[in-house]
Scaffold this active site. Structure first.
Site, PDB file in Angstrom:
ATOM      1  N   HIS A  52     -15.206   6.964 -19.580  1.00 54.58           N
ATOM      2  CA  HIS A  52     -14.977   6.337 -18.272  1.00 54.58           C
ATOM      3  C   HIS A  52     -15.144   7.372 -17.157  1.00 54.58           C
ATOM      4  O   HIS A  52     -14.158   7.966 -16.709  1.00 54.58           O
ATOM      5  CB  HIS A  52     -13.572   5.735 -18.214  1.00 54.58           C
ATOM      6  CG  HIS A  52     -13.412   4.498 -19.024  1.00 54.58           C
ATOM      7  ND1 HIS A  52     -13.642   3.240 -18.516  1.00 54.58           N
ATOM      8  CD2 HIS A  52     -13.061   4.323 -20.329  1.00 54.58           C
ATOM      9  CE1 HIS A  52     -13.425   2.335 -19.464  1.00 54.58           C
ATOM     10  NE2 HIS A  52     -13.075   2.970 -20.571  1.00 54.58           N
ATOM     11  N   CYS A  56     -18.316   2.297 -21.441  1.00 54.85           N
ATOM     12  CA  CYS A  56     -17.434   1.935 -22.549  1.00 54.85           C
ATOM     13  C   CYS A  56     -17.994   0.715 -23.284  1.00 54.85           C
ATOM     14  O   CYS A  56     -18.995   0.825 -23.978  1.00 54.85           O
ATOM     15  CB  CYS A  56     -16.006   1.708 -22.051  1.00 54.85           C
ATOM     16  SG  CYS A  56     -14.784   1.714 -23.380  1.00 54.85           S
ATOM     17  N   ARG A  64     -11.064   1.759 -28.578  1.00 59.73           N
ATOM     18  CA  ARG A  64     -10.634   1.693 -29.970  1.00 59.73           C
ATOM     19  C   ARG A  64     -11.828   1.585 -30.918  1.00 59.73           C
ATOM     20  O   ARG A  64     -11.717   1.922 -32.087  1.00 59.73           O
ATOM     21  CB  ARG A  64      -9.696   0.475 -30.131  1.00 59.73           C
ATOM     22  CG  ARG A  64      -8.903   0.430 -31.393  1.00 59.73           C
ATOM     23  CD  ARG A  64      -7.910  -0.740 -31.391  1.00 59.73           C
ATOM     24  NE  ARG A  64      -6.697  -0.402 -30.651  1.00 59.73           N
ATOM     25  CZ  ARG A  64      -6.371  -0.921 -29.475  1.00 59.73           C
ATOM     26  NH1 ARG A  64      -7.178  -1.799 -28.890  1.00 59.73           N
ATOM     27  NH2 ARG A  64      -5.255  -0.582 -28.870  1.00 59.73           N
ATOM     28  N   GLU A  98     -15.602   6.944 -14.074  1.00 56.75           N
ATOM     29  CA  GLU A  98     -15.015   6.533 -12.786  1.00 56.75           C
ATOM     30  C   GLU A  98     -13.667   7.192 -12.519  1.00 56.75           C
ATOM     31  O   GLU A  98     -13.261   7.354 -11.362  1.00 56.75           O
ATOM     32  CB  GLU A  98     -14.869   5.008 -12.724  1.00 56.75           C
ATOM     33  CG  GLU A  98     -13.849   4.394 -13.660  1.00 56.75           C
ATOM     34  CD  GLU A  98     -14.389   3.998 -15.026  1.00 56.75           C
ATOM     35  OE1 GLU A  98     -13.797   3.109 -15.664  1.00 56.75           O
ATOM     36  OE2 GLU A  98     -15.401   4.591 -15.456  1.00 56.75           O
ATOM     37  N   ASP A 120      14.904  -5.642  -5.459  1.00 56.00           N
ATOM     38  CA  ASP A 120      14.613  -6.008  -6.849  1.00 56.00           C
ATOM     39  C   ASP A 120      15.685  -5.412  -7.758  1.00 56.00           C
ATOM     40  O   ASP A 120      16.026  -4.230  -7.633  1.00 56.00           O
ATOM     41  CB  ASP A 120      13.252  -5.458  -7.293  1.00 56.00           C
ATOM     42  CG  ASP A 120      12.086  -6.091  -6.555  1.00 56.00           C
ATOM     43  OD1 ASP A 120      12.293  -7.134  -5.915  1.00 56.00           O
ATOM     44  OD2 ASP A 120      10.974  -5.521  -6.625  1.00 56.00           O
ATOM     45  N   GLY A 166       0.797  -1.221   0.000  1.00 54.24           N
ATOM     46  CA  GLY A 166       0.000   0.000   0.000  1.00 54.24           C
ATOM     47  C   GLY A 166       0.827   1.266   0.000  1.00 54.24           C
ATOM     48  O   GLY A 166       0.430   2.263   0.619  1.00 54.24           O
ATOM     49  N   ASP A 199      -2.106   3.485  -9.194  1.00 48.44           N
ATOM     50  CA  ASP A 199      -1.812   4.357  -8.054  1.00 48.44           C
ATOM     51  C   ASP A 199      -2.117   5.819  -8.367  1.00 48.44           C
ATOM     52  O   ASP A 199      -2.429   6.596  -7.457  1.00 48.44           O
ATOM     53  CB  ASP A 199      -0.350   4.213  -7.618  1.00 48.44           C
ATOM     54  CG  ASP A 199      -0.142   3.031  -6.676  1.00 48.44           C
ATOM     55  OD1 ASP A 199      -1.059   2.744  -5.880  1.00 48.44           O
ATOM     56  OD2 ASP A 199       0.919   2.387  -6.734  1.00 48.44           O
ATOM     57  N   ILE A 252      -1.290   4.180  -1.345  1.00 44.47           N
ATOM     58  CA  ILE A 252      -2.254   4.716  -0.382  1.00 44.47           C
ATOM     59  C   ILE A 252      -1.540   5.546   0.673  1.00 44.47           C
ATOM     60  O   ILE A 252      -1.997   6.635   1.052  1.00 44.47           O
ATOM     61  CB  ILE A 252      -3.046   3.573   0.293  1.00 44.47           C
ATOM     62  CG1 ILE A 252      -3.849   2.776  -0.735  1.00 44.47           C
ATOM     63  CG2 ILE A 252      -3.962   4.127   1.382  1.00 44.47           C
ATOM     64  CD1 ILE A 252      -4.965   3.539  -1.385  1.00 44.47           C
ATOM     65  N   GLN A 289     -21.499  -0.061 -25.675  1.00 48.06           N
ATOM     66  CA  GLN A 289     -21.527  -0.714 -26.984  1.00 48.06           C
ATOM     67  C   GLN A 289     -22.415  -1.958 -26.963  1.00 48.06           C
ATOM     68  O   GLN A 289     -23.201  -2.184 -27.888  1.00 48.06           O
ATOM     69  CB  GLN A 289     -20.097  -1.080 -27.401  1.00 48.06           C
ATOM     70  CG  GLN A 289     -19.193   0.132 -27.599  1.00 48.06           C
ATOM     71  CD  GLN A 289     -17.746  -0.254 -27.851  1.00 48.06           C
ATOM     72  OE1 GLN A 289     -17.411  -1.436 -27.956  1.00 48.06           O
ATOM     73  NE2 GLN A 289     -16.878   0.744 -27.947  1.00 48.06           N
TER      74      GLN A 289
END
EC number: 6.3.4.2
Length: 542
Positions: free
Chosen positions: A515, A378, A468, A517, A146, A16, A71, A19, A382
């Site tokens: 979109h 979206c 698209r 959201e 990493d 997180g 994020d 966040i 359609q």
């Protein structure tokens, strides 16, 4: 001069960091500090646009059309600043830039190396993304240790020296695992993570310690002793019922005070009253609604992160708990729509590919015929158009060329020419590269008066796109004659942006190509989702 807070992670991934970083940004912003945020992703993909949702989760789209890490969605939901192309970059982008410079001869024949050329490019990208802010919070993806993260960690180490220690702050997020057989939290993984970070040359100023329970003070003192971090800067971050309670949790442990002191920032006291109201509304709902979320990535809900959060935001603003029931559209294909009968509303989100589409169409037909409130986004728009064409307008076997290139009625097709965000005309075909060839970013379009869309948005909508394929204009007239209302179109190409059913036919059936959201936040919600949950409340099943 911009000051920097660098956020790294250790022990395991998915703790997180985003966040935590966004929560710090929210607290600093409440103190009157102008904040921006950046995410550095160590993977070699140029962007996440072509990555599987199962691999990466949601692709978050910014106003300027960048396909970015999820994020950045958290950043926009927690702070007021809008993210853009400069706020997220990857190893792939950095190497692409450096290689292009080498091909142009900009390095004057030198041997191009990770240090200094890659690290210098990372630093340049960070500084460019931070322009104009008082504080830039920079999250480094991945985990310390990493191999992919090493150039990024080296770059921020150098920035710590170049910008000056009073202008940089290093915050490290680690895990304290609970071992049931021992009955205690273990600090050793955190000690080793900080040791590895210090070997790279970075001494953290603050430790955020994730745990599933409160961390005892003696454990904090132990961590402080072995990591060379002040005791008061060892912050306990325990599991919370809601991510929106994290700003208060961090503020109560004076994280913002520690950061302001480290960066020599003079700022007013934090005002977290709006976050208190959000958390109170979440904990004390007056109503409850059940929403069927019919998609194909439902096993990994991170694929729909912004959409899930937008429904929660709408619940806050309708004083309601929104129970989201994730339903696999392939299961609807196999077993029918029986599971939808107990739902107060149905939602079909965006997506790509043929798999599961007939199940989504069956869910849309059920919503239309049962007069259950429906929101399509979206692909959800359609498919709503295709369902209407097949079952109302009499266009048997209507489909999208994405799923059936030989359909007799191509209701949805690939747009072959489109102006991109820079105003350049792009040509596309089924053989075009998948990366960066979609209609992306925010676009404005007018809304038809006396429609639900007009009631929700007003005269104009400005939302973000990522697709698209478009509804075929050749069929729009036939659909409208059959009763479908096209309530918003693009101003130049006259492409469908929103469709709906009239109120006398259906109480609430709205679908959009964009979109919405991506622009919802917990403080204000979003008008479309607020209206959708209000319709679900009005339709509550006994």
């Amino acid at each position: 001069m911009t000051k920097f807070v660098f956020v790294t992670g250790g022990v395991v991934s998915s703790l997180g960091k985003g966040i935590a970083a966004a929560s710090l940004g929210a607290i600093l912003e409440s103190r009157g500090i102008k904040v921006t945020m950046l995410k550095l992703d160590p993977y070699i993909n140029v962007d996440p646009g072509t990555m599987s949702p199962f691999q990466h989760g949601e692709v978050f789209v910014t106003d300027d059309g960048a396909e970015t890490d999820l994020d950045l969605g958290h950043y926009e939901r927690f702070i007021s600043a809008r993210m853009g192309k400069r706020n997220n970059f990857t190893t792939g982008q950095i190497y692409e830039t450096v290689i292009k410079k080498e091909r142009r001869g900009e390095y004057l024949g030198k041997t191009v190396q990770v240090i200094p050329h890659i690290t210098d490019e990372i630093k340049a990208h960070v500084k460019r993304g931070a322009e104009g802010a008082d504080v830039a919070i920079v999250e480094v993806g991945g985990t310390v240790g990493d191999i992919e993260s090493l150039p990024f960690l080296e770059a921020i180490r150098q920035m710590g020296i170049e910008e000056g220690r009073s202008n940089t702050c290093f915050m490290h997020l680690t895990l304290l695992p609970w071992i049931p057989t021992a009955g205690e939290l273990k600090t050793k993984p955190t000690q080793h993570s900080v040791k590895e970070l210090r070997e790279i040359g970075i001494q953290p100023d603050i430790l955020l310690c994730r745990a599933d329970r409160a961390i005892p003070e003696d454990e904090k003192r132990k961590i402080a002793l072995f990591t060379n971090v002040p005791h008061e800067a060892v912050i306990s971050v325990v599991d919370a019922d809601s991510i929106y309670s994290i700003p208060r949790m961090l503020h109560d442990q004076m994280l913002d005070e520690i950061v302001c002191h480290k960066l020599n920032l003079l700022a007013r006291a934090a005002d977290l009253s709006s976050w208190n109201r959000i958390v109170h509304a979440l904990k004390n709902p007056k109503h409850e609604v059940n929403v069927a979320f019919v998609g194909k990535y439902v096993d990994l809900t991170e694929s729909y992160k912004s959409l899930t959060e937008a429904l929660i935001h709408a619940g806050i603003h309708n004083e309601s708990k929104v129970n989201i029931h994730y339903i696999d559209s392939e299961e609807v294909e196999k077993h029918g729509t029986g599971e939808l009968e107990k739902m107060d509303a149905i939602l079909v989100p965006g997506g790509f590919g043929k798999r599961g589409t007939e199940g989504k169409i069956a869910a849309i037909r059920y919503a239309r015929e049962s007069k259950t409130p429906y929101l399509g986004i979206c692909l959800g728009m359609q498919l709503a158009v295709i369902e209407f064409a097949r079952n109302v307008a009499g266009l048997k076997d209507a489909n999208s060329t994405e799923f059936d290139p030989h359909t007799p009625h191509p209701l949805v097709g690939l747009i072959t020419e489109w102006k991109n965000a820079d105003g350049k005309v792009e040509q596309r075909s089924e053989d075009s590269d998948l990366g960066g060839t979609m209609r992306l970013g925010a676009q404005k379009c007018p809304i038809v008066p006396d429609t639900k869309a007009f009631t929700i948005y007003g005269a104009e909508v400005n939302e973000r796109h990522r697709h698209r394929y478009e509804v075929n204009n050749h069929y729009v007239d036939k659909l409208e004659k059959a009763g479908l209302v096209v309530s918003a179109r693009t101003p130049t190409e006259q492409l469908c942006e929103m469709v709906e059913l009239p109120s006398e036919v259906h109480p609430w059936f709205v679908a959009c190509q964009f979109h919405p959201e991506f622009t919802s936040n917990p403080r204000t919600g979003h008008p479309l989702f607020n209206a959708y949950i209000a319709a679900a409340l009005a339709n509550r099943k006994a």
